[in-house]
Design a protein around this motif. Structure first.
Motif, PDB file in Angstrom:
ATOM      1  N   LEU A 199       0.877  -1.168   0.000  1.00 17.31           N
ATOM      2  CA  LEU A 199       0.000   0.000   0.000  1.00 17.31           C
ATOM      3  C   LEU A 199       0.914   1.216   0.000  1.00 17.31           C
ATOM      4  CD1 LEU A 199      -2.590  -1.094   2.758  1.00 17.31           C
ATOM      5  CD2 LEU A 199      -2.784  -1.368   0.283  1.00 17.31           C
ATOM      6  N   GLU A 200       1.019   1.855  -1.161  1.00 17.45           N
ATOM      7  CA  GLU A 200       1.972   2.954  -1.326  1.00 17.45           C
ATOM      8  C   GLU A 200       1.395   4.260  -0.827  1.00 17.45           C
ATOM      9  OE1 GLU A 200       4.785   3.412  -3.502  1.00 17.45           O
ATOM     10  OE2 GLU A 200       5.020   1.321  -4.024  1.00 17.45           O
ATOM     11  N   CYS A 201       2.079   4.952   0.051  1.00 16.16           N
ATOM     12  CA  CYS A 201       1.719   6.340   0.336  1.00 16.16           C
ATOM     13  C   CYS A 201       2.748   6.945   1.280  1.00 16.16           C
ATOM     14  CB  CYS A 201       0.316   6.485   0.912  1.00 16.16           C
ATOM     15  SG  CYS A 201      -0.012   5.546   2.371  1.00 16.16           S
ATOM     16  N   PRO A 202       2.848   8.286   1.270  1.00 15.34           N
ATOM     17  CA  PRO A 202       3.789   8.931   2.175  1.00 15.34           C
ATOM     18  C   PRO A 202       3.380   8.733   3.636  1.00 15.34           C
ATOM     19  CG  PRO A 202       2.756  10.534   0.674  1.00 15.34           C
ATOM     20  CD  PRO A 202       2.094   9.215   0.442  1.00 15.34           C
ATOM     21  N   LEU A 203       4.327   8.885   4.525  1.00 12.85           N
ATOM     22  CA  LEU A 203       4.107   8.622   5.956  1.00 12.85           C
ATOM     23  C   LEU A 203       2.863   9.327   6.507  1.00 12.85           C
ATOM     24  CD1 LEU A 203       5.249   7.326   8.566  1.00 12.85           C
ATOM     25  CD2 LEU A 203       6.462   9.470   8.955  1.00 12.85           C
ATOM     26  N   GLU A 204       2.656  10.591   6.103  1.00  7.09           N
ATOM     27  CA  GLU A 204       1.519  11.348   6.656  1.00  7.09           C
ATOM     28  C   GLU A 204       0.194  10.685   6.331  1.00  7.09           C
ATOM     29  OE1 GLU A 204       4.468  12.378   5.071  1.00  7.09           O
ATOM     30  OE2 GLU A 204       3.494  13.974   3.928  1.00  7.09           O
ATOM     31  N   GLU A 205       0.157   9.910   5.253  1.00  7.70           N
ATOM     32  CA  GLU A 205      -1.108   9.291   4.842  1.00  7.70           C
ATOM     33  C   GLU A 205      -1.256   7.853   5.344  1.00  7.70           C
ATOM     34  OE1 GLU A 205      -1.516   9.719   0.573  1.00  7.70           O
ATOM     35  OE2 GLU A 205      -0.834  11.798   0.734  1.00  7.70           O
ATOM     36  N   VAL A 206      -0.216   7.336   5.980  1.00  3.30           N
ATOM     37  CA  VAL A 206      -0.313   5.971   6.512  1.00  3.30           C
ATOM     38  C   VAL A 206      -1.167   6.022   7.770  1.00  3.30           C
ATOM     39  CG1 VAL A 206       0.962   4.009   7.487  1.00  3.30           C
ATOM     40  CG2 VAL A 206       1.978   5.352   5.622  1.00  3.30           C
ATOM     41  N   ASP A 237      -4.498   1.652  10.737  1.00  2.00           N
ATOM     42  CA  ASP A 237      -5.162   0.490  10.120  1.00  2.00           C
ATOM     43  C   ASP A 237      -4.406   0.002   8.883  1.00  2.00           C
ATOM     44  OD1 ASP A 237      -7.107   0.274  11.967  1.00  2.00           O
ATOM     45  OD2 ASP A 237      -8.691   1.216  10.763  1.00  2.00           O
ATOM     46  N   SER A 238      -3.973   0.936   8.024  1.00  2.69           N
ATOM     47  CA  SER A 238      -3.282   0.493   6.798  1.00  2.69           C
ATOM     48  C   SER A 238      -1.916  -0.093   7.145  1.00  2.69           C
ATOM     49  CB  SER A 238      -3.170   1.631   5.778  1.00  2.69           C
ATOM     50  OG  SER A 238      -2.215   2.593   6.176  1.00  2.69           O
ATOM     51  N   TRP A 239      -1.238   0.493   8.140  1.00  2.00           N
ATOM     52  CA  TRP A 239       0.046  -0.053   8.618  1.00  2.00           C
ATOM     53  C   TRP A 239      -0.137  -1.495   9.096  1.00  2.00           C
ATOM     54  CZ3 TRP A 239       5.169   1.551   9.222  1.00  2.00           C
ATOM     55  CH2 TRP A 239       5.934   0.863  10.170  1.00  2.00           C
TER      56      TRP A 239
END
Ligand SMILES: NC(=O)c1ccc[n+]([C@@H]2O[C@H](COP(=O)([O-])OP(=O)(O)OC[C@H]3O[C@@H](n4cnc5c(N)ncnc54)[C@H](O)[C@@H]3O)[C@@H](O)[C@H]2O)c1
Length: 251
Positions: A83-90, A93-95
Motif C-alpha cells: 500500500l503505497e503512500c507517504p508517511l503522513e497518509e499511513v 489500520d493500513s500499517w
C-alpha cells in the motif's frame, strides 16, 4: 534424469499470480508436489483459498497437507501486499494491514509448519521467505511495506540460526526481488509516477531505466532462485539474502 525437486512436497502462498505462480510452476516442472494457496479464488485453478494472515487458515491447511501428502519439505512464504503512500497518509489500520499479511503471515507459516518441516528421516527442509530489495535499502513513500520486508529479512536470518542452534533440520533463506513485472509492480509504478519518482510516459520503460541491466525482471527470474534454494543443491546455504534485481541495489 532426476529432477531437482523430485519427491519433495512444497507449499507456496500467494500462488494465484505473479511471482508465486511462477515459483509453483517451476517447482512442479522440477518434480515437486505443490500446494498453492491464495486469498483469491481463481475458477478452474488448483489454488486453495486461504488467508496467509489467518492462524486458523494455516492450521487447517497444514492439517490437510499432513493428511494428504504426509509431510512438507519446502515452504515459500510469498503472499504479500503493498500500500503505497507517504508517511503522513499511513493510518494505523493500513500499517497493520500490511504488517498482518507481510509479517504475521510469514511468522505464522514459519511457526506453525516447523514441526512438519523438521519431521524427516533425512535431508534438510527449506523455508524461503520472499522479502524485497525494499527490505535492504530505503524507498520513499512506502514506509509500511519497506518496514515489513526488513522484518521478513531479519526473521529469516534469526530462524536460520535458531533452527541450526536447536538442531532442527530446516534451512531458512530470504529472496529479495527487485523490479519484477507483476500486477504489484504495475500498480506501484502508477503511484511512483504520481510522486514524481518516475518521469512521465511509459512507466515500465522508466522502471527498466532504473535497473543497471536495463530491464525489469520476470517472475521466472525469481522462481529460478527459489528452485535453487528449495533443492538439495543449496544444502549448505542458510541465512542468506538472495538478491535478484538486475543490479538495482548494487548502485
Ligand atoms: N513484483 C515486484 O517487483 C516485487 C519486488 C519485491 C518483492 N516482491 C514480493 O514478491 C511477492 C509476490 O509479489 P507479486 O509481485 O507476485 O505480487 P502480486 O500482487 O502479483 O501477487 C501477490 C499474490 O498474493 C496474494 N495475496 C495477497 N494477500 C494475501 C493473503 N493475505 N493471503 C494469501 N494470499 C494473498 C494475492 O492475491 C496475489 O495473488 C510479494 O511478497 C511481494 O512483496 C515483489
Amino acid at each position: 534424469m532426476t529432477k531437482r525437486l523430485e519427491n519433495k512436497i512444497a507449499l507456496v502462498t500467494g500462488a494465484a499470480q505473479g511471482i508465486g505462480a511462477a515459483i509453483a510452476h517451476q517447482f512442479e516442472e522440477q518434480g515437486a508436489t505443490v500446494w498453492r494457496t491464495d486469498l483469491q479464488q481463481i475458477p478452474g485453478e488448483r489454488t486453495r483459498q486461504k488467508d496467509s494472515a489467518s492462524e486458523d487458515d494455516w492450521k487447517s491447511l497444514l492439517a490437510e497437507i499432513k493428511e494428504t501428502s504426509g509431510g512438507l519439505d519446502i515452504l515459500v512464504n510469498n503472499a504479500g501486499i503493498e500500500l503505497e503512500c507517504p508517511l503522513e497518509e499511513v493510518t494505523l489500520d493500513s500499517w497493520r494491514k500490511v504488517m498482518s499479511v507481510n509479517v504475521d503471515g510469514v511468522f505464522l507459516g514459519c511457526k506453525l509448519a516447523t514441526d512438519m518441516l523438521a519431521d524427516r528421516k533425512s535431508g534438510l527442509a527449506s523455508v524461503i521467505n520472499i522479502s524485497s530489495v525494499a527490505g535492504i535499502i530505503g524507498f520513499p513513500f512506502q514506509p509500511s511495506y519497506n518496514t515489513s520486508k526488513g522484518a521478513v529479512r531479519h526473521l529469516s536470518k534469526t530462524l536460520a540460526i535458531e533452527w541450526g542452534a536447536s538442531k532442527k533440520p530446516i534451512r531458512c533463506n530470504s529472496i529479495h526481488p527487485g523490479c519484477i513485472d507483476t500486477q504489484m509492480l504495475r500498480e506501484a509504478s502508477i503511484k511512483w509516477q504520481d510522486h514524481g519518482l518516475l518521469p512521465d510516459g511509459d512507466r515500465m520503460a522508466a522502471m527498466s531505466g532504473l535497473c543497471p541491466l536495463g530491464t525489469v525482471g520476470a517472475p521466472d527470474d525469481i522462481a529460478h532462485g527459489a528452485v535453487y534454494l528449495a533443492s538439495d543443491e543449496s544444502r549448505f546455504v542458510t541465512g542468506i539474502e538472495l538478491i535478484i534485481d538486475g543490479g538495482f541495489v548494487a548502485q
